[in-house]
Design a protein around this motif. Structure first.
Motif, short mmCIF file in Angstrom:
data_model
loop_
_atom_site.label_atom_id
_atom_site.label_comp_id
_atom_site.label_asym_id
_atom_site.label_seq_id
_atom_site.Cartn_x
_atom_site.Cartn_y
_atom_site.Cartn_z
N ALA A 91 81.98 91.08 11.91
CA ALA A 91 82.70 89.76 12.14
C ALA A 91 82.10 88.55 12.44
CB ALA A 91 83.73 90.27 13.37
N SER A 92 80.60 88.85 12.72
CA SER A 92 79.86 87.66 12.83
C SER A 92 78.44 88.02 12.27
CB SER A 92 79.78 87.23 14.38
OG SER A 92 78.70 86.75 14.72
N PRO A 93 77.63 86.89 11.96
CA PRO A 93 76.47 87.07 11.34
C PRO A 93 75.39 87.42 12.88
CG PRO A 93 76.90 84.85 11.32
CD PRO A 93 78.21 85.47 11.71
N ARG A 94 75.79 86.91 13.81
CA ARG A 94 74.98 87.21 15.14
C ARG A 94 74.62 88.55 15.44
NH1 ARG A 94 77.06 83.51 20.07
NH2 ARG A 94 74.91 83.96 20.74
N THR A 95 73.39 88.62 16.12
CA THR A 95 73.02 90.20 16.44
C THR A 95 72.81 89.91 18.10
OG1 THR A 95 70.75 89.78 16.23
CG2 THR A 95 71.98 90.90 14.51
N PHE A 96 72.99 91.20 18.73
CA PHE A 96 73.00 91.08 20.11
C PHE A 96 72.38 92.13 20.49
CE2 PHE A 96 76.97 89.06 18.79
CZ PHE A 96 77.01 87.90 19.73
N PHE A 97 71.63 92.09 21.77
CA PHE A 97 71.11 93.32 22.44
C PHE A 97 72.06 94.29 22.98
CE2 PHE A 97 69.89 95.30 26.72
CZ PHE A 97 68.96 96.12 26.19
N ARG A 98 73.32 93.90 23.21
CA ARG A 98 74.44 94.59 23.91
C ARG A 98 75.85 93.59 23.82
NH1 ARG A 98 75.36 96.63 30.02
NH2 ARG A 98 76.75 98.25 29.66
N ILE A 99 76.94 94.54 23.38
CA ILE A 99 78.09 93.89 23.33
C ILE A 99 79.10 94.75 24.24
CG2 ILE A 99 79.98 93.16 21.82
CD1 ILE A 99 77.91 92.91 19.49
N GLY A 100 79.79 94.31 24.75
CA GLY A 100 80.76 94.98 25.82
C GLY A 100 82.17 95.02 24.96
N HIS A 101 82.98 96.11 25.57
CA HIS A 101 84.48 96.16 25.08
C HIS A 101 85.08 94.99 25.25
CE1 HIS A 101 83.38 100.31 24.52
NE2 HIS A 101 83.08 100.65 25.69
N PHE A 102 86.06 94.67 24.29
CA PHE A 102 87.08 93.79 24.26
C PHE A 102 88.32 94.15 25.25
CE2 PHE A 102 84.22 91.75 21.30
CZ PHE A 102 84.40 90.49 21.20
N LEU A 103 88.21 94.30 26.40
CA LEU A 103 89.02 94.63 27.32
C LEU A 103 90.13 93.57 27.58
CD1 LEU A 103 86.91 96.78 29.97
CD2 LEU A 103 88.05 97.67 27.98
N GLU A 104 89.81 92.48 27.33
CA GLU A 104 90.73 91.42 27.49
C GLU A 104 91.45 90.89 26.22
OE1 GLU A 104 92.02 90.27 30.39
OE2 GLU A 104 91.17 91.74 31.58
N HIS A 105 90.92 91.64 25.18
CA HIS A 105 91.63 91.15 23.88
C HIS A 105 90.71 90.28 23.35
CE1 HIS A 105 94.31 90.26 20.74
NE2 HIS A 105 94.79 91.45 20.56
N ASP A 106 90.76 88.94 23.83
CA ASP A 106 90.10 87.86 22.99
C ASP A 106 88.48 87.46 23.42
OD1 ASP A 106 92.08 87.46 21.22
OD2 ASP A 106 93.26 86.22 22.57
N VAL A 107 88.30 88.03 24.56
CA VAL A 107 86.69 87.56 25.06
C VAL A 107 86.27 89.09 25.65
CG1 VAL A 107 87.60 87.29 27.38
CG2 VAL A 107 85.51 86.33 26.61
N ALA A 108 84.82 89.08 25.42
CA ALA A 108 84.04 90.29 26.04
C ALA A 108 82.73 89.76 26.37
CB ALA A 108 83.90 91.48 24.95
N PRO A 109 82.20 90.36 27.48
CA PRO A 109 80.61 90.25 27.84
C PRO A 109 79.66 90.54 26.67
CG PRO A 109 81.35 91.93 29.12
CD PRO A 109 82.32 91.34 28.30
N ALA A 110 78.62 90.02 26.48
CA ALA A 110 77.40 90.29 25.69
C ALA A 110 76.11 89.99 26.17
CB ALA A 110 77.63 90.06 24.37
#
Length: 542
Positions: A91-110
């Protein structure tokens, strides 16, 4: 072989387990799919059992899909964001060390790298906000969202909450704090003596009630508008409302009608495979070799993100450093030889103890072995203990579960200490000192939990100190080992006392019959009393 000091705490263990049930209700249907594996390849199956992404399309184990989004590691061990509607296209070209769950539907911690500030991303991977915008707070730890609030902790030990736009919705004012549930959160503040008084706050930080209920174990999550507690003296269950007022006492049967324990998402079939449980509790879909359940996806356990280097002993959640350990659902990156074939584990290689430096924790015991003052059998057994314990330490770093599986006897007694807090004293509204209770696990339960920890963490570091070997005075071949253990992983760290009861009567296959762990402190600074630390005299070996 139960320790003599355990009989007074076993009942408290049962009470704590009952208390935690109310926190284990299933919070909504936001989990869309769980990873499954067949023939060594991963796919995604919906909670109704329908396969949403076939095996062979994903290069590695994905996370659970929450509100339509999941993450997947690439060949470099970095994570990409995916939408379940197009599960093979990032869904995005970005890579992350860690991605959280989208528990709030439109936003997640990473996080973009290990220890980096926590950022909040949208469903396209764009940054909405960052914890780095608050440098004066020195934010050390952030939870994923619950009820639109993300709990965070500063390096000074204070707790506050972010909103879904990354703004500080509630300043870090609390010495203890817990995730929101039903729009309410339990928070605590210490007095000059370190005792803690609890309050209930709403999503704006307004105090709506004060908890004053003596001699009880408190739950930390509201359910059906009530907070459950168990009275230590009687074992009775009670409920308080959001104002902190007792509204009813209930029998356990009546309590069960109000609180539903989290139902496992999977079940095991007769042939050893796994199937998903449907909403009615009945198996659905086809059986699979593996289904990766994830309590953080359901909000049963918090996802915890650590920022920066550790400056103190990390606790996943203030006030309960050991009874609500946070787990991580980060999938395992693809790696060579990830599927190890179980093999017979041989004795560890002999270390040249003559060259061990004085600062090594094993130095003094090694010096005894090499002194020539011990009997041949005693020196041999102690020498083997030194080799095995050193390998035991490194087995956590190398995640050598096969070695641990061989080392523990089939009926091994595993005892894990946990720090708990009782509710506020009625006369002053403050908390009495924390106490330690003990959970007893079987070898299978302990190793299953350990395997999950190994999978959830990239790095685990274990360090020993204060190492001592004790020979049983009357039973040849029986030894006790006590040591101080410092443990740190990606998600959790602790410091405590480890005791191991060794049996060397079969010199070809030493076994551990008892393993205990106790926290070094009961409240972050009060040392566990020396006479409370388990040793060989605490166990009946007849």
């Amino acid at each position: 072989m139960f320790p003599n000091s355990l009989h007074n705490v076993l009942r408290l263990t049962a009470i704590l387990c009952a208390t935690l049930l109310s926190a284990c209700h299933r919070p909504g249907d936001r989990v869309d799919a769980l990873p499954f594996r067949d023939g060594g390849q991963w796919g995604l199956a919906g909670t109704d059992g329908q396969v949403l992404c076939d095996t062979g399309l994903l290069p590695a184990q994905p996370s659970a899909a929450v509100n339509g989004m999941f993450s997947l590691p690439d060949s470099n061990g970095q994570f990409r964001l995916y939408d379940l509607s197009s599960p093979t296209l990032p869904a995005s070209p970005r890579t992350f060390f860690r991605i959280g769950h989208f528990l709030e539907h439109d936003v997640a911690p990473a996080q973009e790298s290990e220890g980096a500030p926590v950022i909040f991303i949208d469903r396209k991977g764009n940054t909405v906000a960052s914890s780095a915008q608050y440098p004066h707070l020195s934010i050390r730890l952030v939870h994923n969202f619950s009820n639109g609030r993300a709990l965070f902790r500063t390096n000074s030990g204070k707790w506050g909450y972010f909103d879904t736009e990354g703004r500080v919705a509630i300043p870090p004012l609390y010495d203890q704090a817990y995730d929101f549930s039903e729009g309410l959160a339990l928070t605590g503040q210490n007095d000059a003596e370190g005792n803690t008084g609890y309050s209930i706050i709403d999503r704006r930080g307004n105090v709506v009630g004060t908890v004053i209920q003596p001699g009880c174990l408190l739950d930390t999550r509201f359910a059906n508008g009530m907070l459950m507690f168990n009275e230590l003296a009687t074992g009775s269950t009670g409920y308080i409302n959001k104002e902190g007022i007792i509204i009813k006492w209930l029998s356990k049967e009546a309590a069960d009608t109000l609180h539903t324990e989290h139902r496992a998402a999977t079940c095991r079939t007769a042939d050893g495979k796994f199937r998903l449980n449907g909403h009615d509790g009945q198996p659905v879909g086809e059986p699979h070799d593996t289904i990766a359940d994830d309590p953080t996806a359901y909000g049963i356990l918090p996802q915890v993100f650590l920022c920066g280097e550790s400056t103190d002993k990390e606790t996943p959640q203030a006030g309960a450093p050991h009874n609500r350990r946070a787990t991580d659902s980060r999938p395992t990156p693809p790696a060579k030889d990830t599927e190890r074939t179980p093999q017979a584990v041989t004795a560890p290689e002999d270390t040249d103890w003559k060259t061990v430096p004085r600062q090594n924790p094993f130095y003094h015991e090694a010096a005894k072995v090499l002194s020539g003052k011990l009997s041949e059998d005693d020196a041999h057994n102690r020498h083997m203990i030194l080799n095995y314990v050193e390998h035991l330490r490194t087995s956590y770093t190398t995640k050598d579960i096969d070695f641990l599986r061989q080392l523990f006897s089939e009926k091994a007694l595993i005892i894990v200490g946990k720090v708990i807090r009782t509710s506020a004293l009625a006369e002053n509204g403050y908390m009495p000192p924390a106490r330690v209770i003990y959970n007893i696990k079987s070898k299978q339960q302990y190793l299953e939990r350990l395997e999950a920890v190994f999978k959830a963490n990239r790095k685990i570091d274990v360090r020993f100190s204060d190492f001592r070997i004790m020979r049983h005075p009357t039973l040849p071949g029986i030894y006790g080992v006590t040591l101080r253990q410092g443990y740190r992983s990606d998600l959790y760290s602790d410091d405590g006392y480890l005791f191991l009861l060794w049996d060397f009567r079969d010199k070809t296959a030493p076994k551990i019959h008892v393993r205990t762990w106790q926290p070094a402190t009961t409240d972050g600074h009060t040392p566990l009393p020396a006479d409370s630390v388990f040793g060989i005299s605490d166990f009946n070996l007849e």
